[in-house]
Design a protein around this motif. Structure first.
Motif, PDB file in Angstrom:
ATOM      1  N   THR A 241       0.845  -1.188   0.000  1.00 19.74           N
ATOM      2  CA  THR A 241       0.000   0.000   0.000  1.00 19.74           C
ATOM      3  C   THR A 241       0.881   1.239   0.000  1.00 19.74           C
ATOM      4  O   THR A 241       2.120   1.149   0.015  1.00 19.74           O
ATOM      5  N   ILE A 242       0.257   2.408  -0.017  1.00 20.51           N
ATOM      6  CA  ILE A 242       0.998   3.649  -0.248  1.00 20.51           C
ATOM      7  C   ILE A 242       1.824   4.097   0.947  1.00 20.51           C
ATOM      8  O   ILE A 242       2.733   4.899   0.788  1.00 20.51           O
ATOM      9  N   LEU A 243       1.527   3.607   2.155  1.00 21.42           N
ATOM     10  CA  LEU A 243       2.331   3.947   3.318  1.00 21.42           C
ATOM     11  C   LEU A 243       3.464   2.941   3.488  1.00 21.42           C
ATOM     12  O   LEU A 243       3.282   1.749   3.239  1.00 21.42           O
ATOM     13  N   PRO A 244       4.618   3.386   3.948  1.00 18.16           N
ATOM     14  CA  PRO A 244       5.681   2.427   4.271  1.00 18.16           C
ATOM     15  C   PRO A 244       5.199   1.429   5.328  1.00 18.16           C
ATOM     16  O   PRO A 244       4.383   1.776   6.192  1.00 18.16           O
ATOM     17  N   ASP A 245       5.710   0.211   5.269  1.00 23.17           N
ATOM     18  CA  ASP A 245       5.279  -0.831   6.194  1.00 23.17           C
ATOM     19  C   ASP A 245       5.422  -0.412   7.651  1.00 23.17           C
ATOM     20  O   ASP A 245       4.540  -0.667   8.474  1.00 23.17           O
ATOM     21  N   ASP A 246       6.554   0.223   7.981  1.00 25.17           N
ATOM     22  CA  ASP A 246       6.765   0.557   9.388  1.00 25.17           C
ATOM     23  C   ASP A 246       5.771   1.607   9.883  1.00 25.17           C
ATOM     24  O   ASP A 246       5.339   1.569  11.032  1.00 25.17           O
ATOM     25  N   VAL A 247       5.373   2.520   9.000  1.00 23.32           N
ATOM     26  CA  VAL A 247       4.379   3.529   9.384  1.00 23.32           C
ATOM     27  C   VAL A 247       3.012   2.879   9.589  1.00 23.32           C
ATOM     28  O   VAL A 247       2.330   3.115  10.589  1.00 23.32           O
ATOM     29  N   TYR A 248       2.623   2.041   8.635  1.00 22.60           N
ATOM     30  CA  TYR A 248       1.339   1.348   8.753  1.00 22.60           C
ATOM     31  C   TYR A 248       1.310   0.480  10.001  1.00 22.60           C
ATOM     32  O   TYR A 248       0.312   0.448  10.734  1.00 22.60           O
ATOM     33  N   ASP A 249       2.412  -0.224  10.273  1.00 25.10           N
ATOM     34  CA  ASP A 249       2.460  -1.124  11.428  1.00 25.10           C
ATOM     35  C   ASP A 249       2.314  -0.351  12.739  1.00 25.10           C
ATOM     36  O   ASP A 249       1.680  -0.833  13.689  1.00 25.10           O
ATOM     37  N   LEU A 250       2.885   0.834  12.803  1.00 23.85           N
ATOM     38  CA  LEU A 250       2.753   1.652  14.015  1.00 23.85           C
ATOM     39  C   LEU A 250       1.305   2.096  14.224  1.00 23.85           C
ATOM     40  O   LEU A 250       0.782   2.045  15.343  1.00 23.85           O
TER      41      LEU A 250
ATOM     42  N   TYR B 254      -6.114  -2.849   0.711  1.00 32.39           N
ATOM     43  CA  TYR B 254      -5.021  -3.417   1.495  1.00 32.39           C
ATOM     44  C   TYR B 254      -5.545  -4.148   2.725  1.00 32.39           C
ATOM     45  O   TYR B 254      -5.148  -5.285   3.006  1.00 32.39           O
ATOM     46  N   VAL B 255      -6.461  -3.502   3.450  1.00 31.20           N
ATOM     47  CA  VAL B 255      -7.049  -4.145   4.623  1.00 31.20           C
ATOM     48  C   VAL B 255      -7.857  -5.365   4.194  1.00 31.20           C
ATOM     49  O   VAL B 255      -7.853  -6.406   4.865  1.00 31.20           O
ATOM     50  N   GLY B 256      -8.537  -5.279   3.063  1.00 29.99           N
ATOM     51  CA  GLY B 256      -9.278  -6.431   2.562  1.00 29.99           C
ATOM     52  C   GLY B 256      -8.371  -7.605   2.253  1.00 29.99           C
ATOM     53  O   GLY B 256      -8.644  -8.747   2.629  1.00 29.99           O
ATOM     54  N   ALA B 257      -7.252  -7.328   1.567  1.00 32.24           N
ATOM     55  CA  ALA B 257      -6.340  -8.399   1.171  1.00 32.24           C
ATOM     56  C   ALA B 257      -5.602  -8.994   2.358  1.00 32.24           C
ATOM     57  O   ALA B 257      -5.337 -10.199   2.399  1.00 32.24           O
ATOM     58  N   THR B 258      -5.269  -8.174   3.335  1.00 34.23           N
ATOM     59  CA  THR B 258      -4.469  -8.653   4.468  1.00 34.23           C
ATOM     60  C   THR B 258      -5.322  -9.160   5.623  1.00 34.23           C
ATOM     61  O   THR B 258      -4.793  -9.539   6.668  1.00 34.23           O
TER      62      THR B 258
ATOM     63  N   ALA C   8      -4.628   6.017   8.698  1.00 35.19           N
ATOM     64  CA  ALA C   8      -3.623   5.799   7.655  1.00 35.19           C
ATOM     65  C   ALA C   8      -3.878   6.700   6.449  1.00 35.19           C
ATOM     66  O   ALA C   8      -2.938   7.257   5.862  1.00 35.19           O
ATOM     67  N   SER C   9      -5.140   6.848   6.052  1.00 37.19           N
ATOM     68  CA  SER C   9      -5.478   7.714   4.908  1.00 37.19           C
ATOM     69  C   SER C   9      -5.094   9.158   5.202  1.00 37.19           C
ATOM     70  O   SER C   9      -4.477   9.838   4.368  1.00 37.19           O
ATOM     71  N   ALA C  10      -5.483   9.639   6.389  1.00 33.39           N
ATOM     72  CA  ALA C  10      -5.204  11.032   6.746  1.00 33.39           C
ATOM     73  C   ALA C  10      -3.705  11.285   6.861  1.00 33.39           C
ATOM     74  O   ALA C  10      -3.189  12.298   6.363  1.00 33.39           O
ATOM     75  N   TYR C  11      -3.003  10.343   7.488  1.00 29.90           N
ATOM     76  CA  TYR C  11      -1.561  10.558   7.674  1.00 29.90           C
ATOM     77  C   TYR C  11      -0.822  10.480   6.342  1.00 29.90           C
ATOM     78  O   TYR C  11       0.133  11.231   6.109  1.00 29.90           O
TER      79      TYR C  11
END
Length: 711
Positions: free
Chosen positions: A32-41, A382-386, A474-477
């Motif tokens: 997805t458009i956010l880096p993994d570490d940002v999304y994970d946080l 992304y949330v749907g797939a994961t 995530a969308s807003a950030y």
């Protein structure tokens, strides 16, 4: 039914085939458009339980609001404010904007006095029993069954001094029965009686100072109906006390500031009140609770240094629905001009499988094309797939890649849908002509408990609440943080989605052409070309909107320019494909293929480019409803009535042509890039039923005379 071994084997083989097909088409590791570490946080800090607990505190059940809340801050306002302060959010405030009048129920009881003594309804037991708008009364009267209250059913009935019992909504029969002398109404209408027979709708009647209405659950209503149909004479005593209170729009706000005040901001909004009488867990304390946790999540991660401070600010609003948003926009006319986009959360917590529902993302209208749609859609996919098991990771690993579950919530896949624009909530106040800020909505729908007494915390799913929090945060950030690198990611998302969306339009029109008869093939071919052109124009404008994230970036500009050419090439290929199909269909039908040719009216409309004068932006939202009625009358167009504005007491009912998509017509004329014919194409591409080209032209001429557009 017991299945044979053969049947079981067939089901198993089909299941395995599905796994194989889905694994083949679904990437092993969705990105997805956010880096993994940002999304994970964001995922790690988010919560589903905390929003659920908020809802339990805000709206545990429907109740009579204490009268002292109308003279001070409401319970919900105090709660949200205190939590924001507790979480350490900056710039927390409660704004009181404008005086409003609201109906308020004080007390109401309904007792059967003959042939037996029994209490039938009590406002203290369930506030939904009393229809909003009911007038005070203290009467003892006989009940009369009127069915659905049709004129045929009312004919010959003596209703003078009686209380009617009906299966229709009280508002529908109110005028007819009061004219016949009825003093009250008992309605057991419910929108979904077969799903929930004890459901009482949050229904209302017109406050005419004559009538009251008790809303009754279908289960008890059927018993009352059957007794009356059996010939019983039933007398009841109704005691109702209501009042009208003047209070204020209460709006709670906070702002996580961006590092660059000139870079603008994103707004996240939810209505905390739907009127001050109705309380609802999903509608919309779920949205209010969810954005409260979005605020907590982002502020925690930014303030402790886990995430960098975003370039742009993120503003949160908890408002009274529609009226509060309009009042806030009127008070803060400077903020829309620096707002990039708006995310509106309206009903986001439903336990989806129990309501056969989906988490729906509803896009901005074509008149306000914006990359926020692609950012949100990327997170939805992304949330749907994961959050699927074998579909994302293979049959050998049943767990999802990045599950979003709550300890007390469901363990279901993410059921979602990406849909076209729809209004009827606070985002539409930002989309409104004169404000013109791209705004989308997240909503769980359908909802079997919508606007009923069944809208309680028990219908919510903490897992769904957490998913709403993660997607919103995530969308807003992603937008607030985006620098040149982030803007390129978003631009690439838009560009790839553009090709897919145009392909869907081609597919739809291919079906239309294949279904065409000899008589309507030419029209189907023209509609196909027009639809492709409408979406092409919108996709280009969407891609161009990304430039606001890095306006000085030569790299971004070069990429956008190249992709604009690519979108045009894709468009031409799709149009050529549809033309080839139309030629084949013509040959099949044994008729001569007719290339797309504009009529004289269309040719004229294609050369006129309306453009906003800027006057609407100066005045703000609601300007279309402030145009003098005489201008509407002169052009033979009916004045708009949306949200209760546009008429004053004593005015005659509006007459003339009804322009159903007037706001979108005005929005499509803002930039001056769309001809009147282009506007027609875009309306047809969005809506199943739209105005004629002549009516669109007439409405734009009205806007020109009112000073809002120039040709």
């Amino acid at each position: 039914m017991k299945k044979s071994i053969y049947q079981v084997m067939l089901v198993a083989l089909a299941f395995c085939a599905t796994i194989e097909a889905q694994n083949y088409t679904t990437p092993f590791k969705p990105l997805t458009i956010l880096p993994d570490d940002v999304y994970d946080l964001i995922l790690g800090e988010s919560s589903g339980e905390q929003p659920y607990y908020h809802v339990m505190e805000l709206a545990p059940y429907e109740m009579n609001r204490p009268s002292d809340e109308y003279t001070g801050d409401m319970h919900e306002t105090k709660y949200v404010y205190s939590k924001l302060k507790e979480y350490g959010l900056p710039n927390v405030a409660v704004e009181h904007i404008g005086n409003i009048k609201t109906w308020d129920g004080v007390s109401a009881t309904l007792w059967e006095t003959s042939p037996k003594t029994a209490k039938l309804a009590d406002y203290e037991d369930l506030a939904a029993f009393l229809a909003q708008g009911s007038s005070s009364a203290d009467v003892e009267a006989q009940l009369v069954w009127i069915g659905r209250g049709t004129k045929k059913e009312l004919d010959g009935l003596d209703l003078k001094g009686k209380i009617v019992v009906t299966e229709a909504a009280g508002s529908r029969v109110q005028t007819d029965v009061t004219e016949l002398g009825a003093v009250g109404i008992i309605s057991f209408y419910a929108p979904r009686p077969l799903i929930d027979p004890i459901q009482v709708p949050n229904a209302s009647i017109r406050n005419d100072s004559k009538t009251f209405c008790f809303n009754y659950p279908p289960r008890e209503g059927y018993v009352l109906r059957d007794r009356l149909l059996a010939g019983e004479t039933i007398t009841v005593h109704a005691k109702v006390k209501t009042t009208e209170i003047e209070t204020e729009n209460e709006i709670t706000t906070c702002l996580i500031p961006g590092s660059d005040p000139a870079a603008g901001e994103i707004i996240i909004i939810a209505h905390l009140f739907e009127g001050y009488v109705k309380l609802g867990a999903n509608d919309n304390n779920s949205g209010s609770a969810a954005i409260l946790d979005v605020a907590r999540t982002l502020n925690t991660l930014i303030s402790n240094g886990s995430l960098p401070q975003p370039k742009r600010g993120i503003r949160f609003l908890w408002v009274p629905e529609i009226s509060g948003t309009m009042a806030w926009l009127e008070q803060h006319k400077d903020i829309p001009s620096k707002t990039l986009c708006v995310l509106n959360l309206d009903m986001v917590g439903l336990w989806l499988s129990k309501s056969d529902g989906l988490y729906c993302f509803q896009r901005t209208p074509m008149g306000l094309p914006h990359y926020v749609n692609d950012v949100a859609e990327a997170l939805f996919h992304y949330v749907g797939a994961t959050n699927k098991s074998f579909l994302a990771t293979g049959a050998g690993r049943p767990e999802p890649i990045k599950p979003i579950f709550s300890i007390t919530g469901s363990h279901e896949p993410f059921y979602y849908a990406v849909t076209a624009h729809y209004g009827s909530s606070d985002h539409e106040m930002f989309n409104e002509y004169g404000v013109d800020v791209p705004a989308l909505m997240f909503i769980t729908w359908p909802d079997n408990y919508y606007h009923t007494s069944g809208d309680r915390p028990s219908i919510l799913d903490p897992t769904q609440l957490r998913r709403a929090v993660v997607i919103t945060a995530a969308s807003a950030y992603a937008i607030a943080w985006a620098d040149e690198e982030g803007a390129l990611k978003i631009a690439a998302e838009v560009a790839s989605n553009s090709a897919k969306r145009i392909a869907v339009v081609q597919e739809t029109n291919a079906i239309r052409i294949n279904n065409a008869t000899a008589a309507d093939l030419t029209a189907a071919s023209k509609r196909a070309v027009f639809d492709i052109e409408a979406y092409t124009s919108t996709e280009k404008a969407t891609l161009e909107s990304v430039a606001e994230l890095a306006p000085s970036s030569a790299i971004l500009k070069k990429y956008i320019d190249a992709q604009l050419l690519n979108i045009q090439s894709i468009s031409e290929l799709n149009k050529k494909s549809l033309e080839n199909l139309a030629r084949a269909r013509a040959e099949e039908l044994k008729v001569t293929f007719q290339p797309v040719k504009l009529t004289a009216e269309e040719l004229k409309a294609s050369k006129i480019f309306p453009k906003s004068t800027g006057l609407a932006a100066e005045k703000g939202g609601g300007v279309l409803r402030t145009i003098p009625r005489e201008i509407y009358t002169k052009h033979g167009i009916r004045p708009p009535m949306m949200f209760g504005r546009g008429m004053t007491p004593g005015q005659e009912a509006p007459t003339g042509i009804l322009i159903t998509n007037s706001t979108e017509i005005a929005r499509l004329a803002i930039t001056g890039k769309n001809s009147i014919l282009d506007i027609k194409k875009m309306l047809d591409a969005q809506y199943p039923n739209t105005e004629s080209l002549a009516d669109i032209t007439k409405y734009l001429e009205l806007l020109k005379e009112a000073g809002y557009v120039t040709f």
